[in-house]
Design an enzyme around this catalytic site. Structure first.
Site, short mmCIF file in Angstrom:
data_model
loop_
_atom_site.label_atom_id
_atom_site.label_comp_id
_atom_site.label_asym_id
_atom_site.label_seq_id
_atom_site.Cartn_x
_atom_site.Cartn_y
_atom_site.Cartn_z
CG MET A 193 36.87 -17.83 -30.22
SD MET A 193 36.24 -19.16 -29.21
CE MET A 193 37.52 -20.36 -29.39
CG HIS B 281 47.38 -17.94 -34.93
ND1 HIS B 281 46.92 -18.16 -36.21
CD2 HIS B 281 46.51 -18.59 -34.12
CE1 HIS B 281 45.87 -18.94 -36.17
NE2 HIS B 281 45.56 -19.21 -34.91
CG HIS C 192 43.35 -15.40 -35.81
ND1 HIS C 192 44.18 -15.91 -34.83
CD2 HIS C 192 42.16 -15.99 -35.63
CE1 HIS C 192 43.51 -16.77 -34.10
NE2 HIS C 192 42.29 -16.85 -34.56
CD GLN D 273 34.37 -22.22 -36.77
OE1 GLN D 273 34.23 -22.44 -35.58
NE2 GLN D 273 35.30 -21.40 -37.22
NE ARG E 248 41.47 -25.49 -27.76
CZ ARG E 248 40.32 -25.19 -28.39
NH1 ARG E 248 40.26 -25.21 -29.70
NH2 ARG E 248 39.25 -24.87 -27.69
#
Ligand code: PAF
Length: 277
Positions: free
Chosen positions: A27, A31, A34, A150, A184
Site C-alpha cells: 500500500m 520502509h 517492504h 494476512q 503506521r
C-alpha cells in the site's frame, strides 16, 4: 523501471514476459520491511513487480484510509534503487469501477484476531490480492510475516481457489529496539514511539518462557498481559497464543504456535507476532 496505471496496459506488458514474475503487493509509503520483500523477489524471479495501491475496501469506515500515509515520489525512488522492473499503481476507479460487485470471503481463519477486531478487513484484503494475482499472474508473491494472519488467509485462499502461484512469507524487519517496521509507526509521537517497544518486549517474553519449557498458553498470555499493563500508554486489543495454521487459541503449546498481539499506543493500533517453533 516502468510505472503502469491501468489493467489494460499491465496485461499488454505481461504478455511479453515469459519467465518468472515475482509480485510484492504493497500500500506504498515503503520502509525497509517492504524493501526486504523486493530484494527477496529480485533474487528469485526474472521480473519483479511491486504494486502500490491503498486499498479502500480493507479499511472500516472508522479507520485511517483517508489519512493513510502516501508518498509515491519517494516510493518510486526506493523501488528504482532495488531494481524493480514494473510498478503497478492503479487508481481506486481502475480497481473498483462503479458497477463493482464481487468479493472473496475466506472463512474460519478470518474469524479471530484481526478479523474479530476489524470487520470486513480480510474480505477487502483477499479481494484485492485475488484481483492483483489475476492481473499480474505472478509465479510467486511476497508478504511480510508481520501480518501473520494476512499470510495465513492468503495461503488459504490460494489453496482453496487453486491459484497457480507460490506464497512466500518473509521474516519481520525490526527497528533497533525490536519495534516491527510499519507504515503506521509514522503516527507515533516520540513518547509513544518509546512506549511502542512494549510489543516486542512482550513477544520476547513469550519466546523466553516457551524456550524455558513453559507449555501452558494461559500462563504465557497472563505474563505478556501484565508486562504490557505496566506501560501506561499501551491499551490491549488482544494477546494471543494460537495454532499457526488454524489460528485457534491454544491451551497447551505442544506444536508450533503463533504469539501475536494488537496494542493501541495512544490512537495508533499496532500489531506484531513471533513464532514459537
Ligand atoms: O499488507 C498490505 O500492505 C496490504 O494488506 C496488501 C497485501 C497490499 C493488500 O492491500
Amino acid at each position: 523501471m516502468q510505472v503502469i496505471k491501468t489493467i489494460a496496459d499491465f496485461r499488454e506488458l505481461r504478455r511479453q514476459l515469459s519467465r518468472s514474475v515475482g509480485l510484492v503487493p504493497t500500500m506504498g509509503y515503503l520502509h525497509e520491511g517492504h524493501l526486504v520483500l523486493v530484494k527477496r523477489a529480485r533474487t528469485e524471479n526474472s521480473t519483479v513487480v511491486v504494486s502500490i495501491f491503498v486499498n479502500p475496501t480493507q479499511f472500516a469506515p472508522s479507520e485511517d484510509f483517508s489519512t493513510y500515509p502516501r508518498d509515491m515520489g519517494r516510493d518510486l525512488k526506493l523501488l528504482e534503487r532495488e531494481k524493480t522492473d514494473i510498478v503497478f499503481a492503479p487508481s481506486c476507479e481502475e480497481m473498483y469501477p462503479s458497477e463493482y460487485s464481487s468479493w472473496v470471503d475466506v472463512e474460519r481463519v478470518t474469524e479471530r484476531l484481526e478479523g474479530a477486531h476489524r470487520q470486513g478487513h480480510f474480505r477487502g484484503v483477499a479481494t484485492v490480492v485475488a484481483k492483483l494475482f489475476n492481473i499480474v499472474q505472478p509465479t510467486r508473491a511476497y508478504f511480510g510475516q508481520k501480518d501473520a494472519q494476512q499470510a495465513v488467509v492468503i495461503k488459504r485462499m490460494v489453496t482453496d481457489l487453486n491459484m497457480n502461484l507460490e506464497i512466500v512469507a518473509v521474516p519481520t524487519v525490526r527497528e533497533s529496539d525490536g519495534l516491527a517496521m510499519s507504515s503506521r509507526n509514522i503516527y507515533l509521537n516520540p513518547e509513544e514511539r518509546q512506549a511502542a517497544a512494549v510489543l516486542f518486549k512482550a513477544l520476547s517474553l513469550a519466546k523466553q518462557l516457551w524456550q524455558d519449557r513453559e507449555k501452558d498458553a494461559d500462563t504465557i498470555r497472563h505474563q505478556m498481559t501484565s508486562l504490557i499493563r505496566k506501560e501506561p500508554l499501551a491499551q490491549i486489543d488482544y494477546v494471543s497464543i494460537a495454532d499457526t495454521e488454524t489460528l485457534e487459541e491454544l491451551k497447551l503449546i505442544d506444536h508450533p504456535a503463533l504469539a501475536s498481539l494488537a496494542i493501541k499506543i495512544g490512537k495508533t493500533r499496532l500489531i506484531d507476532n513471533i513464532l514459537l517453533e
